[in-house]
Write a protein that holds these residues in place. Structure first.
Motif, short mmCIF file in Angstrom:
data_model
loop_
_atom_site.label_atom_id
_atom_site.label_comp_id
_atom_site.label_asym_id
_atom_site.label_seq_id
_atom_site.Cartn_x
_atom_site.Cartn_y
_atom_site.Cartn_z
N GLY A 59 60.72 88.44 77.34
CA GLY A 59 61.05 87.03 77.05
C GLY A 59 59.88 86.11 77.37
N GLY B 61 61.56 79.09 64.72
CA GLY B 61 61.16 79.32 66.12
C GLY B 61 59.73 78.85 66.29
N GLN C 16 66.75 71.80 75.73
CA GLN C 16 65.87 71.53 74.59
C GLN C 16 66.41 72.28 73.37
N PHE D 130 65.53 72.91 70.01
CA PHE D 130 64.57 72.95 68.91
C PHE D 130 64.79 74.20 68.06
N GLU E 166 45.00 78.06 60.11
CA GLU E 166 45.76 78.94 59.21
C GLU E 166 45.89 78.27 57.85
N ILE F 197 57.47 85.51 74.70
CA ILE F 197 57.96 84.77 73.52
C ILE F 197 58.15 83.28 73.84
N ALA F 198 58.82 83.01 75.00
CA ALA F 198 59.15 81.62 75.35
C ALA F 198 57.88 80.78 75.50
N ASN G 161 46.59 81.85 68.03
CA ASN G 161 46.19 80.88 66.99
C ASN G 161 45.66 79.61 67.64
N PHE H 278 70.43 81.96 78.18
CA PHE H 278 70.35 81.06 77.03
C PHE H 278 71.49 81.30 76.06
N ASP I 195 57.79 78.31 63.92
CA ASP I 195 57.63 77.29 62.88
C ASP I 195 58.73 76.24 63.06
N GLU J 253 51.12 85.68 69.63
CA GLU J 253 50.36 85.44 68.39
C GLU J 253 50.10 83.95 68.19
N VAL J 254 51.13 83.14 68.47
CA VAL J 254 50.97 81.70 68.28
C VAL J 254 49.93 81.15 69.27
#
Ligand code: FAD
Length: 409
Positions: free
Chosen positions: A369, A139, A131, A133, A394, A372-373, A382, A216, A141, A378-379
């Protein structure tokens, strides 16, 4: 919540158990890893052989339609298979992006001849998907992707850089999110493509991690040509295609946190000495172990709630984001406590500390990791705030602004 199998689920579980015991190899220790002692090439070959066997039996994509190489089964059957397979030595992560994200995106958006070309080899593990992206400036965003795709007749020419691309160093194809129009607002100027990772102009540089692994990569594109036929979805429709890929990722409700970590902590606390006594005799140690147990139980109950929804034919909602948020944090806290138990020696390699430490030390090194992955803490907060609690979204200052004005590079 209903924790029991229905009669149909119990019958399916029995079938899976029979197949696994005839074809797989059961794990004999909690820290035993697939392909232990083999080099990467041999491990990959072994993993591909397992995936081919699994696909031939229909277990590679249980919920997929039969005409696409799946079993035409239910999401609950998929979960049952995963629960049973967890006791076996099977490859971890190698096919996760292929089956969980790359191929479902191809199945949903590609032309019939491309589905015929890619789905079966992908399911059978003959080709591995990535993937593409994330980028250095995109990241969380993802809409800020800068990698350019410029049309040239029936082809597209790609230039730019991706990062954190899992499995690209042994990957064959990827789903690539690229910017095709800089004059549109950021999410409207994106298009999704299939890219051949062996094509001229693709350079893959593995990233060396603190665990010693390189899972990665950075991926650089210099004038890489992609036929227009490899476009997934309409030109400028990449955002919608990407959301469909991420929905697949979020629908995964498998066990995120092992449920027996507290037992491993108890064993270690018995052998570690604190103040000249076994650490287990210290009330603070026992309290931390109790916390670990509660975290595991909490995660397991949220997963059961998702499973109950699946079992009733419903789709678990965004509340499943809570599982990943709590599980990744708990994984980091529990494994970090295990390292504390060992005292300064905890920093030694697990081979020096002894086999008991291997699993928890690997969890400790991998846990940052995990936070984050698939969406950072935080995301995910949200997502929970906006979609579960219904709080206001937001404030976005980039809406309706052409990407060219946001990115002055
Ligand atoms: C193990 C692993 C495997 C991965 N595999 C892949 C892969 O195969 N393919 C791929 O494309 N990517 C992959 N990624 C990348 C991953 O998707 C990104 O790392 C992730 O989306 C975060 O992006 P970033 O690293 O750019 O951090 P940023 O988005 O720059 O975030 C930096 C910090 O800001 C915070 N932040 C950002 N936005 C907000 C906000 N709106 N509100 C509050 N806080 C915010 C974040 O939580 C974080 O703390 C992988 C990452 C890891 C760790």
């Amino acid at each position: 919540m209903d924790f029991n199998d229905s009669p149909d689920e119990a019958a399916f579980r029995a079938e899976v158990r029979n197949w696994l015991s005839a074809n797989g190899q059961r794990r004999t220790r909690p820290d035993e890893a697939f392909g232990e002692g083999l080099d990467e090439a041999a491990k990959l070959a072994l993993a591909k052989a397992w995936q081919a066997k699994k696909a031939a039996a229909g277990y590679a994509a249980i919920t997929w339609p039969r005409e696409a190489g799946g079993m035409g089964g239910t999401a609950m059957q998929q979960v049952i298979y995963q629960q049973e397979e967890a006791a076996y030595l099977v490859p971890q992560m190698i096919f996760e992006v292929s089956i969980g994200m790359g191929l479902p995106t191809v199945m949903r958006w590609a032309a019939p001849e491309l589905k015929a070309r890619f789905l079966r080899p992908g399911l059978a593990g003959e080709e591995i998907w990535c993937q593409l992206f994330s980028e250095p400036g995109a990241g969380s965003d993802t809409g800020a992707v800068r990698t350019r795709a410029m049309r040239d007749g029936d082809e597209w020419v790609i230039n730019g850089q991706k990062v954190w691309t899992s499995s690209a160093h042994f990957g064959d194809f990827g789903i690539l999110l690229a910017r095709t129009d800089r004059d549109k607002p950021k999410q409207d100027g994106l298009t999704m493509f299939i890219v051949d990772l062996k094509a001229p102009g693709v350079e893959i540089r593995p990233i060396h991690q603190m665990s010693g692994d390189s899972e990665f990569n950075e991926v650089f594109f210099t004038d890489v040509r992609i036929p227009d036929q490899y476009r997934l979805g309409p030109e400028g429709g990449g955002w919608k295609v990407m959301l469909s890929t991420l929905m697949q990722e979020r629908l995964s409700v498998g066990g995120n946190l092992p449920t027996d970590l507290h037992r491993q902590l108890i064993e270690l606390a018995r052998i570690c000495v604190w103040d000249e006594r076994p650490a287990i005799e210290d009330a603070r140690v026992r309290a931390r172990i109790a916390d670990a147990y509660l975290d595991q139980q909490g995660v397991s109950l949220i997963i059961s709630r998702g499973l109950t929804a699946l079992s009733k034919g419903k789709t678990p909602g965004p509340e499943m984001s809570i599982t990943k948020l709590v599980a990744a944090k708990a994984m980091q806290e529990i494994s970090s406590f295990a390292m504390e138990l060992a005292g300064p020696e905890g920093l030694l390699a697990s081979e020096v500390l002894g086999g008991n430490w291997r699993y928890l030390q690997r969890l400790w090194l991998g846990s940052p990791g995990a936070r984050i992955a698939g969406g950072t803490d935080e995301v995910l907060r949200n997502v929970i705030a906006e979609r579960v609690l219904g709080l206001p979204g937001e404030i976005r200052t980039d809406r309706n602004v052409p990407f060219r004005e946001l990115d002055r590079t």
